[in-house]
Design a protein around this motif. Sequence first.
Motif, PDB file in Angstrom:
ATOM      1  N   UNK A  93       0.853  -1.192   0.000  1.00 50.32           N
ATOM      2  CA  UNK A  93       0.000   0.000   0.000  1.00 50.32           C
ATOM      3  C   UNK A  93       0.889   1.243   0.000  1.00 50.32           C
ATOM      4  N   UNK A  94       1.483   1.545  -1.160  1.00 47.37           N
ATOM      5  CA  UNK A  94       2.367   2.721  -1.222  1.00 47.37           C
ATOM      6  C   UNK A  94       1.610   3.993  -0.885  1.00 47.37           C
ATOM      7  N   UNK A  95       2.263   4.852  -0.086  1.00 49.15           N
ATOM      8  CA  UNK A  95       1.635   6.111   0.283  1.00 49.15           C
ATOM      9  C   UNK A  95       0.559   5.987   1.328  1.00 49.15           C
ATOM     10  N   UNK A  96       0.552   4.903   2.091  1.00 46.56           N
ATOM     11  CA  UNK A  96      -0.470   4.697   3.112  1.00 46.56           C
ATOM     12  C   UNK A  96      -0.481   5.847   4.114  1.00 46.56           C
ATOM     13  N   UNK A  97      -1.682   6.320   4.458  1.00 45.81           N
ATOM     14  CA  UNK A  97      -1.801   7.389   5.445  1.00 45.81           C
ATOM     15  C   UNK A  97      -1.492   6.889   6.854  1.00 45.81           C
ATOM     16  N   UNK A  98      -1.411   5.575   7.031  1.00 51.52           N
ATOM     17  CA  UNK A  98      -1.110   5.016   8.343  1.00 51.52           C
ATOM     18  C   UNK A  98       0.309   4.459   8.414  1.00 51.52           C
ATOM     19  N   UNK A  99       1.136   4.871   7.448  1.00 49.41           N
ATOM     20  CA  UNK A  99       2.553   4.490   7.424  1.00 49.41           C
ATOM     21  C   UNK A  99       2.765   2.983   7.433  1.00 49.41           C
ATOM     22  N   UNK A 100       1.921   2.283   6.671  1.00 50.40           N
ATOM     23  CA  UNK A 100       2.071   0.834   6.544  1.00 50.40           C
ATOM     24  C   UNK A 100       2.590   0.510   5.149  1.00 50.40           C
ATOM     25  N   UNK A 101       3.492  -0.446   5.084  1.00 54.99           N
ATOM     26  CA  UNK A 101       4.004  -0.874   3.778  1.00 54.99           C
ATOM     27  C   UNK A 101       3.066  -1.866   3.110  1.00 54.99           C
ATOM     28  N   UNK A 102       2.370  -2.663   3.925  1.00 58.46           N
ATOM     29  CA  UNK A 102       1.463  -3.671   3.394  1.00 58.46           C
ATOM     30  C   UNK A 102       0.191  -3.719   4.240  1.00 58.46           C
ATOM     31  N   UNK A 103      -0.849  -4.324   3.668  1.00 60.23           N
ATOM     32  CA  UNK A 103      -2.091  -4.587   4.388  1.00 60.23           C
ATOM     33  C   UNK A 103      -2.469  -6.040   4.174  1.00 60.23           C
ATOM     34  N   UNK A 104      -2.925  -6.683   5.236  1.00 63.78           N
ATOM     35  CA  UNK A 104      -3.439  -8.049   5.148  1.00 63.78           C
ATOM     36  C   UNK A 104      -4.940  -7.966   4.877  1.00 63.78           C
ATOM     37  N   UNK A 105      -5.307  -7.905   3.610  1.00 67.14           N
ATOM     38  CA  UNK A 105      -6.703  -7.743   3.231  1.00 67.14           C
ATOM     39  C   UNK A 105      -7.498  -9.024   3.476  1.00 67.14           C
ATOM     40  N   UNK A 106      -8.755  -8.844   3.847  1.00 67.10           N
ATOM     41  CA  UNK A 106      -9.700  -9.953   3.905  1.00 67.10           C
ATOM     42  C   UNK A 106     -10.180 -10.278   2.497  1.00 67.10           C
ATOM     43  N   UNK A 107     -10.425 -11.561   2.238  1.00 64.71           N
ATOM     44  CA  UNK A 107     -10.982 -12.000   0.967  1.00 64.71           C
ATOM     45  C   UNK A 107     -12.131 -12.957   1.267  1.00 64.71           C
TER      46      UNK A 107
END
Length: 314
Positions: A93-107
């Motif tokens: 997640x480039x440019x995340x407003x929460x300073x996270x490099x990645x997100x573990x999305x639900x599917x």
Amino acid sequence: MAQGAQSGKVSVDVEGRHLTLSNLDKVLYPDAGFAKGEVIDYYSRIAPVLVPHVVDRPMTVKRYPNGVDEKFFFEKNASRGTPDWVRTVTLPVPGSTKNRDTIDYLVVEGLPTLVWLANLAALELHVPQWMVPPRARKPRTDLIVFDLDPGPPATIAECCEVALLLRDVLEQDGFAPLAKTSGSKGMQVSAPVSCDDPSLTSTYAHRIAKRLEADRGDLVVSRMAKDLRPHKVLVDWSQNNPAKTTVAPYSLRARPQPTVSTPLTWDEVASGEHLSFTSDDVLARVDEHGDLFADVLSDEHRVRLTKTLAGGDE
């Protein structure tokens, strides 16, 4: 099935997955007296047509733990309490407003995950126009969408007029578009595509939005500026950006009534008449018509989006 209730909790088995449901009598839509148990019931019954539209898509949900009149929050990252059988996919997640490099999305892969989310008061389900199949090397863009948003005093009736203009243009370019209500004020027009470069759908959609604005400036606007939008319909092409999501077909919306993002026939769009449907309405429509949005999943109607079609470097 339910194994009894204790302290407001009920144990159920959903396709082999054990779930504990809670606060089923809690009213989430006060104006309609629509409780969480009814939300779970709706998502359980609509699952056969809803799940194919969200499977393999990283999901963002809007949760309303105290009902539609109270505070809500968006949730993308799988929480610590996520069952181990719920599929997640880790994406940058480039440019995340929460300073996270990645997100573990639900599917969502089936009914158990859908029921689990409904029990969390995840009323609204939002997905991108791309998929991450389990063995895919990278996300695959498979849909193009135009979000039609009316600027007051314009209504969904004006959206219908724009949707018909958009249908004609898309069909001329070889697409097979379908329409649905947003479940709120506007509607969306979508079509299946095959696209290696996700920027192409945005490029093409932007070009079409500007074309409609040039042809019907009295009715259509392609720019986001609020001062341009009164009396007109914004053709929001930006929903094709890979970072954005659109409300899923058959998702509930957090409105005073439990309205649903509802697939339409083009005859209904042409009539421009009553186009607001509640959960009960939609269940009855599916019983009568099946999934009116099924063709967006069809490879038969999928158009290969190339640089030529997208307008090249335009």
